[in-house]
Write an enzyme that holds these catalytic residues in place. Structure first.
Site, PDB file in Angstrom:
ATOM      1  N   LYS A   1       2.138   2.246  -5.177  1.00 16.33           N
ATOM      2  CA  LYS A   1       2.851   1.820  -6.388  1.00 16.33           C
ATOM      3  C   LYS A   1       2.054   2.125  -7.643  1.00 16.33           C
ATOM      4  CE  LYS A   1       2.821  -2.390  -4.665  1.00 16.33           C
ATOM      5  NZ  LYS A   1       2.510  -2.226  -3.251  1.00 16.33           N
ATOM      6  N   ASP A  54       0.809  -1.228   0.000  1.00 20.86           N
ATOM      7  CA  ASP A  54       0.000   0.000   0.000  1.00 20.86           C
ATOM      8  C   ASP A  54       0.840   1.275   0.000  1.00 20.86           C
ATOM      9  OD1 ASP A  54      -2.289  -1.684   0.283  1.00 20.86           O
ATOM     10  OD2 ASP A  54      -1.831  -1.822   2.414  1.00 20.86           O
ATOM     11  N   GLY A  76      -4.889  -4.809  -4.450  1.00 12.30           N
ATOM     12  CA  GLY A  76      -6.029  -3.959  -4.790  1.00 12.30           C
ATOM     13  C   GLY A  76      -5.547  -2.638  -5.328  1.00 12.30           C
ATOM     14  N   HIS A  77      -6.115  -2.229  -6.433  1.00 11.30           N
ATOM     15  CA  HIS A  77      -5.717  -0.962  -7.015  1.00 11.30           C
ATOM     16  C   HIS A  77      -6.973  -0.213  -7.461  1.00 11.30           C
ATOM     17  CE1 HIS A  77      -3.188   1.329 -10.207  1.00 11.30           C
ATOM     18  NE2 HIS A  77      -3.702   2.098  -9.292  1.00 11.30           N
ATOM     19  N   GLN A  83       1.783  -6.092  -3.099  1.00  5.49           N
ATOM     20  CA  GLN A  83       2.159  -6.098  -1.672  1.00  5.49           C
ATOM     21  C   GLN A  83       3.505  -5.371  -1.487  1.00  5.49           C
ATOM     22  OE1 GLN A  83       1.208  -9.612  -2.865  1.00  5.49           O
ATOM     23  NE2 GLN A  83      -0.829  -8.784  -2.656  1.00  5.49           N
TER      24      GLN A  83
END
Ligand code: IMP
Length: 428
Positions: A17, A14, A41-42, A224
Site C-alpha cells: 500500500k 503487506d 510497518g512501512h 494491515q
C-alpha cells in the site's frame, strides 16, 4: 482526481500500500491513518538509509502534506517519540506537519507486556506483533482505556491510569506470572513523553471537515489488510481493529458518504504473517521461489511471510466489503519466470463447491482451493512502465483477475521504485 480517497489492503496486509500512498500523495494535501498502531510497518529511505515507520504516515517526508493520526489508532507515546526523534534527527520538522486526534486511545507499556505474556503462554497462538495492539483495543472497548486528550486533565488521567494499571498488574502477576509495572514510574514517563507532543493534539473531525469544505484532497491510508479485520477477517486470526472501509469513518470522524474513491491493493500472489488458515499457501519450492524473489519478510517483526497463489474468492469478498472502485496490483514481476500460474477461483468444503469465504474459521480451515491454471511468462516485467509492453500472458493474468472480480485494475506496480509503475486509468 477524487477529493477523498481510501487505500486498503485487500488480503492479509503487506500488499504494498505504501508505494501507492507515496505515488498518489503528489497530488494530496493530507494523509490520515485511521486504525491500528505501531504493528504496521512501512520502509522508507532517508539519505540513502533504510528505516521503518510504524505510526507516522510516511508522507511526513513531504513538505506540503499534513499527516493526521485519527482516533481509531491506538497510540504508544514511546513508539511515537522514537519515530519523531529519528525523523527530527534527519532534519525533518515533524511538528509542523503532524496532528494527532485528542480521542486516540493510548497504548500503554502494560499493554505490550500483556500481549507478550499471552503469546508466550499460548505459544504464539495468534502470532501477533507483540506490540500490545490487542490489549489496548480491549481496554478501549471495555471503556477503561485512557485517551491522549485525558492528559490535559492531570488528576483525572492519574486516577484512570491507576485503575487500569492495578487491573493489568493483577492479571500480569496472578494469571501470567509475569513482571508488573510501577505506577509512579509509568505515570511520570507518560507525562514526560506527552510534554512535547501536546502541541499537536487536535480535534481531527473538524480539521477534516475544514479540508473538505476547502476542496483539499485527503488520502486515508489503511494499515494491515481486509482479512485481518476484527469483524470481517479470519477471526480469531486477525488484528483488533477494523481494517476495512468502515474504519475510515469511525477511526477519523470523516463521514462515509464523503468518500469519493476506494482503492484496493492486491499482491499478484498471497502472503500472510502470523498464524491462521491460508488455503492457497505453498509449502514447496514454488512458495520458496515467490518468497525469496518477493523478499517476503515483515517490516515490523522481521518474520518470514507465508506465501501462496492468488485467491480470487478472497479478493471478490474484499471488493464487496470495501466497495473498491478499482485495484492496484503489486509485485507482478515476482511471478516472472514461472511456467504455470495457479489462481484460486472456488473452494471445496465438505464435498461441496463454494464460491464465498466462509465466516467460521473451522470451515475456512477445511477449504481446499480449486485452481484454474494459466500460462506463466518467461520475459521480465520488472520496471515495465507501459501496459502494452507486458508479455501477453501477464496481460491475460491481469484480465483474468479483472473479469473475475468485475472491477478494473487501474495501477500496476512492477518494481519497488515510484517510477516502476503502469498507470492505466486511475480514478476513472
Ligand atoms: P497484532 O496486530 O499485533 O495484534 O497481530 C495480529 C495479527 O495481525 C498477526 O497475525 C500479525 O502478524 C498480523 N499483523 C499485524 N500487523 C500487520 C501488518 O502490518 N502486516 C501484516 N500482518 C500484520
Amino acid at each position: 482526481m477524487p477529493k477523498s480517497i481510501v487505500i486498503i489492503g485487500s488480503q492479509w496486509g503487506d500488499e504494498g500500500k505504501g508505494k501507492f500512498v507515496d505515488l498518489l500523495t503528489e497530488n494530496v494535501n493530507a494523509v490520515v491513518r485511521f486504525q491500528g498502531g505501531h504493528n504496521a510497518g512501512h520502509t522508507i529511505i532517508i539519505n540513502g538509509n533504510k528505516t521503518v515507520l510504524h505510526l507516522i504516515p510516511s508522507e511526513i517526508m513531504r513538505d506540503d502534506v499534513i499527516n493526521l493520526i485519527g482516533n481509531g489508532v491506538v497510540l504508544s507515546l514511546a513508539a511515537l517519540t522514537k519515530e519523531i526523534e529519528m525523523l527530527q534527527g534527519h532534519g525533518i520538522n515533524v511538528f509542523s506537519k503532524l496532528l494527532i486526534s485528542d480521542a486516540c486511545s493510548l497504548l500503554l507499556p502494560s499493554h505490550e507486556k500483556l500481549d507478550q505474556a499471552h503469546e508466550d503462554l499460548r505459544n504464539n497462538e495468534i502470532g501477533t506483533t507483540r506490540r500490545g495492539i490487542g490489549p489496548a483495543y480491549e481496554d478501549k472497548i471495555a471503556r477503561r482505556g485512557v485517551r491522549i486528550g485525558d492528559l490535559f486533565h492531570k488528576e483525572y488521567f492519574a486516577e484512570k491510569l491507576k485503575n487500569i494499571l492495578d487491573f493489568h498488574n493483577f492479571i500480569l502477576q496472578n494469571y501470567y506470572r509475569a513482571e508488573t509495572l510501577n505506577f509512579d514510574q509509568t505515570l511520570n514517563t507518560i507525562y514526560k513523553l506527552f510534554e512535547p507532543i501536546k502541541k499537536i493534539v487536535r480535534d481531527i473531525p473538524s480539521i477534516l471537515e475544514k479540508y473538505r469544505t476547502e476542496n483539499k484532497t485527503i488520502l486515508f491510508e489503511g494499515a494491515q489488510g481486509t482479512f485481518l479485520d476484527i469483524d470481517h477477517g479470519t477471526y480469531p486470526y486477525v488484528t483488533s481493529s477494523n481494517t476495512t472501509i468502515g474504519g475510515v469513518s469511525t477511526g477519523s470522524g470523516f463521514g462515509s458518504l464523503y468518500l469519493d474513491y476506494s482503492l484496493g491493493i492486491v499482491k499478484a500472489y498471497t502472503t500472510r504473517v502470523g498464524a491462521g488458515p491460508f488455503p492457497t499457501e505453498l509449502n514447496d519450492e514454488v512458495g520458496e521461489y515467490i518468497c525469496s524473489k518477493g523478499n517476503e519478510v515483515g517490516a515490523t517483526t522481521g518474520r518470514k511471510r507465508r506465501c501462496g497463489w492468488l485467491d480470487l474468492v478472497m479478493l471478490k469478498r474484499s471488493v464487496l466489503l470495501n466497495s473498491f472502485s478499482g485495484l492496484g496490483l503489486t509485485k507482478l514481476d515476482v511471478l516472472d519466470g514461472l511456467e504455470k500460474i495457479k489462481i484460486c477461483t472456488a473452494y471445496k468444503l465438505n464435498g461441496a463447491i463454494i464460491h464465498n469465504v466462509p465466516t467460521n474459521i473451522e470451515d475456512f480451515k477445511n477449504c481446499q482451493p480449486i485452481y484454474e491454471e494459466v500460462e506463466g511468462w518467461r520475459q521480465s516485467t520488472f520496471q515495465v512502465t507501459t501496459y502494452t509492453k507486458l508479455p501477453k500472458q501477464a496481460i491475460n493474468y491481469i484480465k483474468f483477475i479483472e473479469e473475475f472480480v468485475k472491477i478494473p485494475i487501474t495501477i500496476i506496480s512492477t518494481g519497488p521504485d515510484r517510477i516502476d509503475t503502469i498507470l492505466l486509468k486511475p480514478f476513472e
